[in-house]
Design a protein around this motif. Structure first.
Motif, PDB file in Angstrom:
ATOM      1  N   LEU A  48     -10.936 -83.304 -86.762  1.00 17.89           N
ATOM      2  CA  LEU A  48     -12.291 -83.346 -86.202  1.00 17.89           C
ATOM      3  C   LEU A  48     -13.237 -83.898 -87.255  1.00 17.89           C
ATOM      4  N   TRP A  94     -16.710 -76.099 -86.728  1.00 18.57           N
ATOM      5  CA  TRP A  94     -15.469 -75.732 -86.032  1.00 18.57           C
ATOM      6  C   TRP A  94     -15.158 -74.243 -86.262  1.00 18.57           C
ATOM      7  N   ILE A 122     -14.643 -78.702 -77.968  1.00 15.90           N
ATOM      8  CA  ILE A 122     -14.870 -79.611 -79.102  1.00 15.90           C
ATOM      9  C   ILE A 122     -15.762 -80.772 -78.657  1.00 15.90           C
TER      10      ILE A 122
END
Ligand code: CMP
Length: 137
Positions: A75, A84, A25
Motif C-alpha cells: 500500500l 493502515w 483500503i
C-alpha cells in the motif's frame, strides 16, 4: 509517499474477507501498488516473523500463517504505515476500536485477519520479503 506491507491472513482469505479488506483500503485512498495471493511455506512464514522467534506464540503463529493462502499487498500513500494500522485496529480484537477491521471481523489475537508493518524499517524489510523492486514502482 510511504509504502507499507498489508496481508490478508489465511483466516481472512478462508472467510471471504479479501473483497471487504480491499474495499476498505480503496475507500481510504491508499493506493494498492502490488498484490498477490501466496501460500507461504513454513520456512517463508518463519523468515517473515523472525523478529518474533523467541516469543511463546511463534510456533502457533507460523503454523497459522502457512495453513492456507494469504494475500500480500504493498500500500502506498502519505503516512501509509500509520493509516493502515489505524484501519486494522489493535492486535487483539478485544482492544480494537469500533469500525476497524479487527474489531469488525477478527476472532482472536492470532487469527486477526490482517497484518501491517509497524515502522519504516519493518515496512522496507516486509515489502522486500514478498515483492521485487520491479513489482512496486
Ligand atoms: P501481526 O501484526 O501479524 O504480528 C505478529 C502476530 O503475532 C500478531 O499480528 C498476532 O497475529 C500474533 N500473536 C499471537 N499471539 C500474540 C500475542 N500474545 N501478542 C502479540 N501478537 C500475537
Amino acid at each position: 509517499m510511504q509504502q507499507t506491507l498489508a496481508i490478508v491472513k489465511p483466516d481472512g482469505v478462508a472467510r471471504n474477507l479479501i473483497g471487504e479488506v480491499v474495499a476498505r483500503i480503496e475507500r481510504n485512498q491508499l493506493a494498492i501498488k502490488a498484490m498477490k495471493m501466496i501460500h507461504m511455506s513454513r520456512a517463508q512464514a518463519e523468515g517473515f516473523y523472525a523478529v518474533h522467534k523467541e516469543r511463546p506464540f511463534f510456533k502457533d503463529l507460523t503454523d497459522f500463517m502457512c495453513s492456507g493462502p494469504a494475500v500480500v499487498m504493498i500500500l502506498q500513500g502519505e503516512n501509509a504505515i500509520a493509516r493502515w494500522r489505524e484501519m486494522m485496529g489493535a492486535t487483539n480484537p478485544a482492544d480494537a476500536a469500533d469500525g476497524t477491521i479487527r474489531r469488525d471481523f477478527a476472532t482472536d489475537i492470532e487469527k486477526n485477519v490482517v497484518h501491517g508493518s509497524d515502522a519504516p524499517e519493518t515496512a522496507a524489510f516486509e515489502t522486500g520479503y514478498f515483492f521485487s523492486g520491479l513489482e512496486r514502482n
